[in-house]
Design a protein around this motif. Sequence first.
Motif, PDB file in Angstrom:
ATOM      1  N   LYS A  69      27.782  51.684  37.163  1.00 30.07           N
ATOM      2  CA  LYS A  69      27.495  50.148  37.925  1.00 30.07           C
ATOM      3  C   LYS A  69      27.446  49.537  36.484  1.00 30.07           C
ATOM      4  CE  LYS A  69      25.536  50.810  42.628  1.00 30.07           C
ATOM      5  NZ  LYS A  69      24.454  50.657  43.248  1.00 30.07           N
ATOM      6  N   LYS A  70      26.895  49.788  35.527  1.00 29.50           N
ATOM      7  CA  LYS A  70      26.791  48.976  34.420  1.00 29.50           C
ATOM      8  C   LYS A  70      28.050  48.279  33.741  1.00 29.50           C
ATOM      9  CE  LYS A  70      22.140  50.489  32.560  1.00 29.50           C
ATOM     10  NZ  LYS A  70      21.390  51.044  31.487  1.00 29.50           N
ATOM     11  N   VAL A  71      29.020  49.335  33.830  1.00 28.08           N
ATOM     12  CA  VAL A  71      30.359  48.947  33.263  1.00 28.08           C
ATOM     13  C   VAL A  71      30.986  47.888  33.876  1.00 28.08           C
ATOM     14  CG1 VAL A  71      32.457  49.798  32.643  1.00 28.08           C
ATOM     15  CG2 VAL A  71      30.635  51.399  32.395  1.00 28.08           C
ATOM     16  N   PHE A  72      30.720  47.855  35.298  1.00 30.68           N
ATOM     17  CA  PHE A  72      31.424  46.699  36.125  1.00 30.68           C
ATOM     18  C   PHE A  72      30.590  45.740  36.387  1.00 30.68           C
ATOM     19  CE2 PHE A  72      33.915  50.774  36.792  1.00 30.68           C
ATOM     20  CZ  PHE A  72      35.066  50.335  36.153  1.00 30.68           C
ATOM     21  N   ARG A  73      29.329  45.605  36.027  1.00 42.00           N
ATOM     22  CA  ARG A  73      28.281  44.580  36.372  1.00 42.00           C
ATOM     23  C   ARG A  73      28.640  43.380  36.014  1.00 42.00           C
ATOM     24  NH1 ARG A  73      22.626  46.416  35.561  1.00 42.00           N
ATOM     25  NH2 ARG A  73      22.936  47.812  37.123  1.00 42.00           N
ATOM     26  N   SER A  74      29.574  42.993  34.775  1.00 37.54           N
ATOM     27  CA  SER A  74      29.691  41.852  34.559  1.00 37.54           C
ATOM     28  C   SER A  74      31.204  42.094  33.603  1.00 37.54           C
ATOM     29  CB  SER A  74      28.975  41.233  33.473  1.00 37.54           C
ATOM     30  OG  SER A  74      29.279  39.730  33.022  1.00 37.54           O
ATOM     31  N   ILE A  75      32.173  41.761  34.420  1.00 38.37           N
ATOM     32  CA  ILE A  75      33.574  41.931  34.041  1.00 38.37           C
ATOM     33  C   ILE A  75      34.336  40.817  33.704  1.00 38.37           C
ATOM     34  CG2 ILE A  75      33.610  44.357  34.666  1.00 38.37           C
ATOM     35  CD1 ILE A  75      34.805  43.322  37.217  1.00 38.37           C
TER      36      ILE A  75
END
Length: 265
Positions: free
Chosen positions: A66-72
């Motif tokens: 989830k961290k990878v796509f939390r701010s994209i």
Amino acid sequence: MASRYSPPPSRAGFPHITAPRYTSAGARAERSTMRLPVFFKRIWKYPQMDFEMAIWEMINLIIAPKKVFRSIYYHNSWSRDDPSFIVLLTFFLTLTAIAWGLAYTPSFASIVRLVFSLVFLHFLATSLICATAGYYLCGKFLKVPQQGGLGRAGIVAGGGDLEFMYCFEIGVRAFFPVWVFLYVIQYFMMPLLSQNYWISKFVGNSLYLIAFTFYSVITFLGYNALPFLHHTEVILFPIIILVVLWAVSLLGFNVAKHVVELWLF
């Protein structure tokens, strides 16, 4: 409580991530057409690649995807111009292919063929096919209908364009856990998985279930992060099929043994 779109913990070396700003469709279309050449131009500019960020993403794709796509949202675009992730994973796949070749097909021609197969067919071709399918299907069936007001992340409800390069980046990142489980862990466990014991079938088939479940979940998280898509949970539906196939396979089909024989020989 932190928003699902808040950036990962700040760290020196990470790219600055701006807050989403709604822009005109014409401007977004112009950037979308320019983004592909820029991406490939930067492949040859290693000093400009953020390998530290790529390694951070790889680690978190396994332990906290989830961290990878939390701010994209990068500079008015959902995709990045940094090819460091794909370059690094291609390098890892090349090393893996050489290791598999030395262990099971120890000839120069066979190793070259295996490198080509793993990098261009298993990885790049699969990522492009999944990106094309996601770009078309999600853009056609999962787009939020146009309506007034603001939706998630301040985007006008129904506004926003699905970028093909972003879909490709989802496919590339979703492949990383597949590489970990099926190209690295499976390599070291082949002496057990190639046997005809029931435990060999259970462990080997479970590796494939875990790998493709990761693939489905990461794909879901990637598209679910876009505020102009809805009902993205349908992307998780293949997991049900995977579980059923896994249970049936335990009756006597060794997935690892047959699949490895297929792409090795």
